[in-house]
Write an enzyme that holds these catalytic residues in place. Structure first.
Site, short mmCIF file in Angstrom:
data_model
loop_
_atom_site.label_atom_id
_atom_site.label_comp_id
_atom_site.label_asym_id
_atom_site.label_seq_id
_atom_site.Cartn_x
_atom_site.Cartn_y
_atom_site.Cartn_z
N SER A 167 0.83 -1.20 0.00
CA SER A 167 0.00 0.00 0.00
C SER A 167 0.87 1.26 0.00
CB SER A 167 -0.90 0.01 1.24
OG SER A 167 -0.10 0.12 2.40
N CYS A 210 -5.84 -1.22 8.03
CA CYS A 210 -5.87 -2.68 8.06
C CYS A 210 -7.23 -3.13 7.52
CB CYS A 210 -5.64 -3.20 9.48
SG CYS A 210 -7.04 -2.91 10.57
N CYS A 215 -1.50 0.67 10.01
CA CYS A 215 -2.87 1.21 10.04
C CYS A 215 -2.91 2.44 10.95
CB CYS A 215 -3.84 0.15 10.56
SG CYS A 215 -5.53 0.76 10.78
N GLY A 256 6.81 1.99 2.15
CA GLY A 256 8.25 1.97 1.93
C GLY A 256 8.68 1.22 0.67
N LYS A 257 7.78 1.09 -0.29
CA LYS A 257 8.11 0.39 -1.55
C LYS A 257 9.28 1.03 -2.27
CE LYS A 257 4.23 1.26 -3.49
NZ LYS A 257 3.56 1.96 -2.39
N CYS A 267 -5.47 1.78 14.15
CA CYS A 267 -5.29 0.81 15.24
C CYS A 267 -3.86 0.33 15.41
CB CYS A 267 -6.22 -0.38 15.05
SG CYS A 267 -5.65 -1.54 13.81
N GLU A 280 6.52 3.01 -9.42
CA GLU A 280 5.11 3.31 -9.70
C GLU A 280 4.60 2.46 -10.87
OE1 GLU A 280 3.40 5.02 -7.69
OE2 GLU A 280 4.76 6.39 -6.68
N ALA A 281 4.96 1.19 -10.86
CA ALA A 281 4.69 0.29 -11.99
C ALA A 281 3.19 0.09 -12.23
CB ALA A 281 5.37 -1.05 -11.76
ZN ZN Z 1 -6.68 -0.95 11.80
#
Ligand code: ZN
Length: 213
Positions: free
Chosen positions: A36, A196, A164, A40-41, A167, A108-109
């Site tokens: 997501s 999450c 997330c 850190g991609k 949480c 950004e593939a």
């Molecule tokens: Zn969550």
């Protein structure tokens, strides 16, 4: 027949000389780093590319020309740790521009056309190490562009996670905070939040209750 044996032994000798001179055979491969937003991609892509660069391998990075959030010539991750990069309009341009390159990085593939899958395969078959970074899913949790197919053909897939914001569990999706159904909207901090699965489900329910989403 004699010539065939001669040719074979000639190749064998050439192979020995190659390994003696220390030039290791590098098989091509495809690595995918997906997850997501805020996971850190790009940082992971840059880490792998810097390491290759340090080993004096020829490195080239490509990103879709659509991504104009930052400077045109740099791939810039959110911590502003950057390395030079070439923006291209289509995936086929990557093939044309990566002759004589050992390691090809693609950032950004998810914004590239489906042709990227064949391009990565072709590069790997030529002996190139290809490292692809991209969003696995869009903000609705739908697999994004050529990423799912790339994961399928990759030699190695690393799924990285954000946290997330509600949480503290591992996030799985980038939830969009502003309404609108356009998929190719580039992420800025504040427009998306990593959630999450459980918090995403609640957020979508809340939005439905409020009459949008
Ligand atoms: Zn969550």
């Amino acid at each position: 027949y004699f010539f065939a044996i001669f040719k074979t032994s000639l190749y064998f000798c050439a192979g020995m000389i190659n390994s003696m001179s220390g030039e290791a055979h590098r098989p091509g491969r495809i690595e995918v780093v997906c997850g997501s937003m805020f996971s850190g991609k790009t940082e992971e892509l840059i880490r792998r590319l810097k390491r290759a660069e340090f080993a004096r391998q020829k490195v080239e990075i490509f990103k879709p020309a659509i991504d104009t959030r930052y400077s045109d010539a740099d791939v810039v991750s959110h911590d502003l740790h950057s390395i030079p990069c070439t923006p291209v309009d289509t995936s086929s341009s990557i093939l044309l521009l990566s002759s004589d390159i050992d390691v090809v990085g693609i950032d950004e593939a998810q914004f590239f056309d489906e042709g990227l899958v064949a391009v990565c395969n072709e590069l790997a078959n030529r002996g190139v190490r290809v490292i692809v970074a991209g969003l696995d899913m869009d903000f609705r949790g739908v697999p994004f562009g050529p990423i799912p197919a790339l994961c399928a053909i990759a030699d190695e897939v690393a799924k990285v996670h954000a946290i997330c914001v509600r949480c503290g569990a591992l996030a799985y999706v980038s939830h969009r905070l502003v309404p609108g159904g356009k998929r190719v909207m580039l992420g800025e901090q504040g427009e998306y939040e990593p959630l999450c699965r459980e918090c995403y489900r609640k957020a979508v329910e809340e939005e439905r209750a409020q009459g949008h989403g």
